[in-house]
Design an enzyme around this catalytic site. Structure first.
Site, mmCIF file in Angstrom:
data_model
loop_
_atom_site.group_PDB
_atom_site.id
_atom_site.type_symbol
_atom_site.label_atom_id
_atom_site.label_comp_id
_atom_site.label_asym_id
_atom_site.label_seq_id
_atom_site.Cartn_x
_atom_site.Cartn_y
_atom_site.Cartn_z
ATOM 1 C CD GLU A 71 17.353 4.226 -5.060
ATOM 2 O OE1 GLU A 71 16.078 2.888 -6.191
ATOM 3 O OE2 GLU A 71 16.938 3.967 -4.667
ATOM 4 N N GLY B 58 0.211 -1.568 -0.245
ATOM 5 C CA GLY B 58 0.154 -0.195 0.190
ATOM 6 C C GLY B 58 0.602 1.942 -0.219
#
Length: 383
Positions: free
Chosen positions: A245, A130
């Site tokens: 990243e 979620g």
């Protein structure tokens, strides 16, 4: 104009990259189809990567690293993209980067040498069923119980999760504080009571990169597993390190654009249509001219960002630009190249077909591109 040379590509980095290319060609590429069928690479590959010095190449040798910098990591990403296969070392590097920046000396000594050798495989546990790009919405909890944290929850889309010995886990240590209640725990998985892994998820692409769900049911880890000097630092740590990243994703994007163009150029010169090569058709030449221009712009921008990353001044908004625009153009370029292959492009035996499905995840992981635009928009203020 002379042939362009990326400014970060020193002779030493080029030698490192050539060693990596030979390794990929000899030891990885021949096994890709088998790894795709089983959903993960063999465990021994991690130790071979470590033996070759390809794990944590940008960290100090005192912790087992290669004493390199971000250029060495960029070279590895380029190699994996150029060869059409990545073993999933991105998350491994990212965990090492977090440990090097925020870990205690004891934590660094405990985990980094094993990560550099490949004896420890690392994964990142951030996304949940979620909560994907919205990291503030995670529900995995860690409550303090004496000298331990007790963890309950689950994580999904965990690259390297199948082999992971160490998971950098984002948890809520205080749900009432929102983002300020997020902490990062370093969780060792071996013989860990209450921890289990799901089966490899059936992705449409990147099938050899294992991606699994991780489950935590009353898992107890020592308080010394906390990354940082106190609870509630996790969200700030993630926001600070995400440019590292996201640039890896941007680098892969531009390399995939360049590879797609190289493959397509060879194809259109060889393929005949209407009594001539496809390249002689004006539409083909115009398509390639447009894509070459965009790939060149992407290369120049990404190379500049790599330089800023090396200097420690790459900001979140600029990294977000490289991530969203690079991956958007990557997917568009590969789609346009596939069209020039015709029906052959729809076959998995042709690299362009594999690239089409493998590249699609680039616009999702590392923060969905819609989130990247929001990050950029927040910096837009009148002067």
């Amino acid at each position: 104009m002379d042939e362009y040379r990326s400014p970060w590509r020193t002779p030493e980095v080029e030698q490192f990259q050539e060693t990596a290319r030979r390794f990929w060609t000899a030891e990885l590429i021949p096994h890709v189809e088998r790894w795709e069928a089983q959903g993960h690479i063999d465990r021994g590959v991690w130790r071979r990567l470590g033996e070759m010095g390809f794990l944590l190449a940008d960290l100090p040798s005192g912790y087992g690293g290669g004493d390199g910098d971000y250029a060495h990591l960029a070279a590895l990403v380029e190699t994996s993209a150029a060869c059409g296969f990545g073993p999933g070392f991105g998350p491994h590097y990212i965990v090492g980067h977090y440990l090097h920046h925020y870990g205690s000396e004891a934590q660094k000594r405990r985990w980094l040498p094993g990560m550099a050798s490949g004896d420890i495989v690392a994964s990142i546990g951030m996304s949940e069923p979620g909560a994907g790009s919205d990291l503030q919405g995670i529900r995995t909890r860690a409550r303090r119980d004496g000298e331990h944290y007790v963890i309950d929850g689950s994580k999904t889309f965990n690259t390297n999760g199948h082999h992971a010995d160490l998971v950098m886990l984002a948890v809520k240590t205080d749900a009432a504080l929102g983002a300020k209640g997020v902490s990062l725990l370093m969780v060792e998985t071996r013989d860990l009571a209450g921890f289990r892994r799901g089966a490899p998820l059936d992705k449409i692409g990147l099938k050899a990169q294992d991606t699994v769900e991780l489950f935590f049911d009353q898992v107890r880890v020592p308080v010394s597993s906390l990354l940082g000097t106190g609870e509630g630092q996790g969200f700030a740590q993630m926001m600070s390190q995400l440019p590292y990243e996201r640039m890896l994703i941007g680098i892969r994007a531009v390399c995939n654009m360049e590879r797609a163009l190289e493959l397509t150029l060879a194809h259109v010169h060889q393929r005949q249509a209407f009594g001539q090569s496809l390249f002689k058709l004006q539409n083909t030449r115009f398509e390639l001219a447009e894509m070459k221009t965009e790939a060149t712009l992407a290369r120049l921008f990404v190379d500049q960002c790599i330089g800023w990353q090396q200097e420690g001044r790459l900001d979140a908004a600029t990294a977000a630009m490289a991530k969203w625009w690079g991956t958007q153009k990557e997917c568009e370029t590969i789609d346009r190249c596939l069209q020039l292959f015709g029906g052959y492009g729809f076959m998995r035996e042709y690299p362009i077909g594999r690239m089409f499905v493998d590249s699609r995840g680039q616009k999702i992981y590392g923060g969905a591109n819609e989130v990247m635009k929001e990050i950029i928009a927040r910096q837009l203020v009148p002067r």
